[in-house]
Write an enzyme that holds these catalytic residues in place. Structure first.
Site, mmCIF file in Angstrom:
data_model
loop_
_atom_site.group_PDB
_atom_site.id
_atom_site.type_symbol
_atom_site.label_atom_id
_atom_site.label_comp_id
_atom_site.label_asym_id
_atom_site.label_seq_id
_atom_site.Cartn_x
_atom_site.Cartn_y
_atom_site.Cartn_z
ATOM 1 N N HIS A 164 0.834 -1.214 0.000
ATOM 2 C CA HIS A 164 0.000 0.000 0.000
ATOM 3 C C HIS A 164 0.870 1.266 0.000
ATOM 4 O O HIS A 164 0.432 2.320 0.457
ATOM 5 C CB HIS A 164 -0.947 0.021 1.201
ATOM 6 N N SER A 285 14.727 21.768 -16.208
ATOM 7 C CA SER A 285 13.495 22.537 -16.369
ATOM 8 C C SER A 285 13.797 23.828 -17.113
ATOM 9 O O SER A 285 14.880 24.397 -16.981
ATOM 10 C CB SER A 285 12.900 22.860 -14.987
ATOM 11 N N LYS A 291 15.996 21.669 -11.081
ATOM 12 C CA LYS A 291 15.295 20.437 -11.410
ATOM 13 C C LYS A 291 16.190 19.437 -12.149
ATOM 14 O O LYS A 291 17.006 19.788 -12.989
ATOM 15 C CB LYS A 291 14.066 20.737 -12.275
ATOM 16 N N GLU A 298 9.622 8.292 -16.980
ATOM 17 C CA GLU A 298 8.296 8.887 -17.153
ATOM 18 C C GLU A 298 7.752 8.605 -18.549
ATOM 19 O O GLU A 298 6.566 8.281 -18.728
ATOM 20 C CB GLU A 298 8.361 10.396 -16.910
#
Length: 470
Positions: A164, A285, A291, A298
């Site tokens: 979980h 970024s 970043k 992804e």
């Protein structure tokens, strides 16, 4: 030859009394995407020609002319010199038209005893078999090799295991990576199993009913490396379940890569800091200079949906087709080709990236210390002291509640604190409450104990070596 000229010489147009509408000609053509099967089409034609020669339909001289012409066509295609024509619709007619240009009337004899229906079915099977053998499985195996190497490197690196997405029990990073290996190994097995059914020859089925010529289907199957000959000519030209099965296996593989991607994205975040992804697999970024975005995992996570869509597309394509071949089946190639490319590119990215990942041992260890990950170990300890498991479960729950109130992990409590919940707890309890003690205690086949992880990695390497296409 121009498209206009080619249209006048269209090999399949004699029955029609008017020229094909220009838009319809473009709309129904598949040459823009099926030309990638040129190698398989030529391979199938060579086998068919040799069979026609064997049964006396082609002379030795005619066979030699066809072999010479097809070899020249392959050179032209690979040199970028071949002039593909939309008027000739597909790769089969383009090659046949060019062959007739090169060797004359003998080129028109090549199609004796076959149809584009069994020709394209043969091409797709050969194409898929080649893609599995030459691209998909090699990259998949390379990724699995990288996982084994990393599992050995981090066989004793402790991190929290989750259920979980909550801290459950401590495991080793190596053990987690080998879980990924098992998922991918099953994917490889599925691909090999699908390959077995792909490797069936439909050549000789002709349009749908077979042919009146004395063909030898077993001979062409042998020449093309097929394991068996399709039993039914109707089935041979009309079904694409083998392509759907491949896409299904590919969708499962992409699902596993997507799950791996999700964990990599989480672990690389500032909130976890479990891993460091190599800079070359990340981007920055446009506005936030701090970043480091995990673009590769992804993107792979996103591409899983693309392959799922192709699977649904192929299933829908076939669901209401009557036997035998229908033009609908022209729509099987683009989703199939894109599935192959998407899977291969995703595997290449992961196979390059995974061996370069670095695990943060300190961050993993500290995270495992939070969340009372050794609570089950304490329950097991009490059971071994004679307490029923349900009672032990209750005792540990009380200890955890106490720890939450006082900001202490179980391993940070004193013996006196622990004994207030159960007097059977003795000093030896701290052997099982440490993270090292917890993982070492899972010392059985398939467990997370470091020595078991090393043993499992060794077995994985042996299994990978026996994973072969034929």
């Amino acid at each position: 030859m121009s498209d206009t000229a080619a249209s006048k010489e269209k090999l399949s147009s004699a029955r029609l009394t008017e020229a094909t509408d220009a838009f319809v000609e473009q709309f129904t053509a598949s040459i823009d995407f099926d030309k990638r099967m040129y190698r398989q089409d030529i391979q199938g034609s060579l086998a068919h020609a040799k069979m026609l020669n064997k049964v006396g339909i082609l002379t030795d001289e005619e066979l030699a002319d066809i072999e010479r012409g097809l070899a020249q066509i392959q050179r032209e295609i690979e040199a970028g010199e071949f002039q593909f024509s939309v008027a000739q619709e597909d790769i089969h007619m383009n090659i046949e038209a060019r062959l007739t240009q090169l060797i004359g009337i003998t080129g028109k004899k090549l199609h004796t005893g076959r149809s584009r229906n069994d020709q394209v079915a043969t091409d797709i099977r050969l194409y898929l078999r080649d893609e599995i053998d030459e691209r998909v499985l090699p990259q998949l195996k390379r990724l699995m090799e990288g996982l084994i190497e990393q599992a050995e490197r981090y066989h004793d690196a402790i991190m929290p295991g989750f259920t979980h997405l909550q801290t459950a029990q401590p495991v080793t990073f190596g053990h987690h990576l080998l879980a990924w290996f098992e998922m991918l190994y099953r994917d490889a097995e599925r691909l090999l199993d699908a390959r077995r059914r792909i490797n069936t020859s439909p050549l000789g089925s002709a349009a749908l009913a077979g042919t009146t010529y004395p063909i030898d289907r077993h001979y062409t199957a042998e020449l093309l490396g097929f394991e068996r000959v399709g039993e039914n000519s109707l089935d041979g030209v009309s079904d694409r379940d083998f392509a759907i099965e491949f896409t299904h296996a590919a969708a499962l593989l992409m699902m596993h890569l997507s799950r791996m991607s999700e964990e990599l994205v989480l672990w690389a975040s500032a909130q976890f800091q479990f891993i460091d992804l190599p800079d070359r697999f990340c981007t920055g970024s446009s506005i936030m200079p701090q970043k480091k975005n995990p673009d590769v995992p992804e993107l792979v996570r996103g591409k899983s949906g693309r392959v799922y869509g192709h699977l649904m597309s192929l299933l829908t394509l076939m669901k209401s087709q009557p036997l035998a071949y229908n033009k609908d089946n022209q729509e099987d190639k683009e989703p199939l080709f894109d599935t192959v490319d998407t899977v291969v590119n995703s595997l290449i990215a992961f196979a390059d990236m995974v061996p370069a990942i670095r695990f943060n041992r300190e961050a993993g260890y500290e995270a495992a210390r939070r969340g009372f990950s050794t609570a089950t170990d304490l329950a097991d300890y009490l059971v071994k002291k004679g307490l029923p498991f349900r009672d032990a479960h209750e005792v540990v729950g009380q200890a955890v509640a106490y720890g939450i109130r006082h900001g202490k992990d179980l391993s940070e409590m004193s013996l006196q604190e622990l004994q207030q919940f159960e007097p059977r707890i003795k000093a030896d309890v701290f052997d099982v409450l440490t993270l090292e003690g917890s993982v070492a205690a899972r010392d059985h086949f398939g467990g997370t104990a470091p020595r078991q992880v090393l043993a499992a990695a060794g077995r994985a390497r042996e299994r990978l070596q026996t994973l072969k296409t034929a």
